[in-house]
Design a protein around this motif. Sequence first.
Motif, PDB file in Angstrom:
ATOM      1  N   GLU A 186      74.822  31.022 -28.307  1.00  0.00           N
ATOM      2  CA  GLU A 186      73.628  31.504 -29.000  1.00  0.00           C
ATOM      3  C   GLU A 186      73.665  33.010 -29.187  1.00  0.00           C
ATOM      4  O   GLU A 186      74.110  33.739 -28.308  1.00  0.00           O
ATOM      5  N   THR A 201      70.528  25.831 -32.301  1.00  0.00           N
ATOM      6  CA  THR A 201      69.797  26.788 -33.143  1.00  0.00           C
ATOM      7  C   THR A 201      70.315  28.180 -32.809  1.00  0.00           C
ATOM      8  O   THR A 201      70.464  28.514 -31.637  1.00  0.00           O
ATOM      9  N   GLY A 202      70.582  28.970 -33.830  1.00  0.00           N
ATOM     10  CA  GLY A 202      71.026  30.331 -33.575  1.00  0.00           C
ATOM     11  C   GLY A 202      72.433  30.420 -33.005  1.00  0.00           C
ATOM     12  O   GLY A 202      72.771  31.406 -32.361  1.00  0.00           O
ATOM     13  N   CYS A 203      73.254  29.396 -33.234  1.00  0.00           N
ATOM     14  CA  CYS A 203      74.664  29.482 -32.841  1.00  0.00           C
ATOM     15  C   CYS A 203      75.359  30.535 -33.716  1.00  0.00           C
ATOM     16  O   CYS A 203      75.015  30.691 -34.891  1.00  0.00           O
TER      17      CYS A 203
END
Lengths: 315, 315
Positions: free
Chosen positions: B173, B186-188
């Motif tokens: 992340e 999410t937000g990788c």
Amino acid sequence: MRNPPLTPVLAIDIGGTKVEAALVDTLGVVVPNSRHRAGTGPLATSANLADAVTQVVALTLAALPYESVLLGVGIGCAGPISLLDGAVSPLNLPVWRGFPLRDLVHSLMPGVPVRLRMDGLCITLAEHWVGAARGFDNVMGMVVSTGVGGGLILGGNTVSGPTGNAGHIGHIEVGGFDDPCACGGTGCLEAVASGPRTVAWARAQGWTGHSGEDLGAAYSAGDPVAARAIARSGRALGQAIASATTLLDLDIVTIGGGFAQVTPDLFSFARASIALRTEFDYARRVRVVPSALSGDGPLIGAAALVHRASLVPEA
Amino acid sequence: MRNPPLTPVLAIDIGGTKVEAALVDTLGVVVPNSRHRAGTGPLATSANLADAVTQVVALTLAALPYESVLLGVGIGCAGPISLLDGAVSPLNLPVWRGFPLRDLVHSLMPGVPVRLRMDGLCITLAEHWVGAARGFDNVMGMVVSTGVGGGLILGGNTVSGPTGNAGHIGHIEVGGFDDPCACGGTGCLEAVASGPRTVAWARAQGWTGHSGEDLGAAYSAGDPVAARAIARSGRALGQAIASATTLLDLDIVTIGGGFAQVTPDLFSFARASIALRTEFDYARRVRVVPSALSGDGPLIGAAALVHRASLVPEA
């Protein structure tokens, strides 16, 4: 038939509030009556800290049984450290910046091999040797307490990093959090999920307790702010573990430290967060379990630097 | 005096759009005229892919010089993979899920040792052997292209992970981003900073180009949206590298792949982001440099699984 002589290791553990030493035998057991401790207090000078180390080492050496041979000295210290010169700069001991700890200890026991590593790495070695990570070769040992620390064993070997600072899981980012961190970063795991930071967040939401213990009690009593605070920190722990295991393909993560005991539900929140975070089977398989170490854990881990030297490559 | 016979390795590289094979000698050089390629295309079935592997291997074997001895076969494949059974499930080759790639290759060359690892690990081995990471023992090799991949060498040894999936830097992340990722997260990093995702973000801001090349050209021409898009992806790369090097104490990070060449400023943005992100000296010291590999890099890295076997522990 005589028992062979003991070959203990003198283990030293240095944290933000205390210095401890003990003899640890080849089975990872603290030799009875060999453990000594000196408080370091917030007003301690650099010289006071050095005196505390000298004092606990002397007391512990006095406990060395007749005919036993000191195999070596293992030191676990809060980071950052510098393996190159054996100096330490623990974030939470500001009077020690580049303090030559390895040299000091060496001067107390000339001729005895001395190994220094971060306390998080030592804890991980202890979990791997006698704790919750026995039988696993890909381990992250975490401590969630005043700060968030850790250590890594990958492919059966410890990962120290060339400077000795590998394992600082407390300073990787977790998405969706913008808490400022003492390291200069934003949204670091430590800035969200340490005991004091979790308490501070709850207080900012109107909760009126003061400690991690208070927060655990409030959680158990059904306080809604305490519930949100612990869910939040558990979620952050899970996100950080998901990032780490995605990157490192871990088998197991052990979590110890005072705040890890706030409630077993902290682990449930962390596990749920990992499950939500990734669909990769290899990442979802990671086990997240409480530490199985006693209060001797940090000293056993420091001793493992010598007793289990084959797992600790030279940096 | 006669030259000793060649002992090449047959290297295979499998990605989202092509299968390649070549012979690579003991110095990390592709044997002239031994490199062969087959496109895989979006409509390829599992059997088509297997045929493509069979075909490029046969063509490459036909290039084996007289009296030379095949030392082994190295395969680099997009992940996830499973070292336990040698099966692969590349995210971007959906018709292969648990496909027994190692068995297939073994059946083509009975009696010859076959080693399989993720393509990101192979790239990292190649950078370490003949590329930008020569002389360093703590390396993350990254590829920023259609996706974001990577591999790790820590303490001089590759880190495969027990399942073979260590090095997936694309799925850690990055704080402050909420882009949804194909992995479920999410937000990788990959969801922010891959070539297609950077292009998509710029288009969502009103830019009208279509490719990473277009975006690079617009950036060079001073287009303000292109400038923001590349700064954003560079910042995310830096944040992810900061997290990784805080955790792993790296010496150097190499970045290759098509989108890494969009503009040299991508590296400046990443470096600035690291400097902003952390005050730890050990983390700030990390070097972030472009790949020094030619287009032969992935094949050289796959060959290194055998030629440099001592760096690649069995999983």
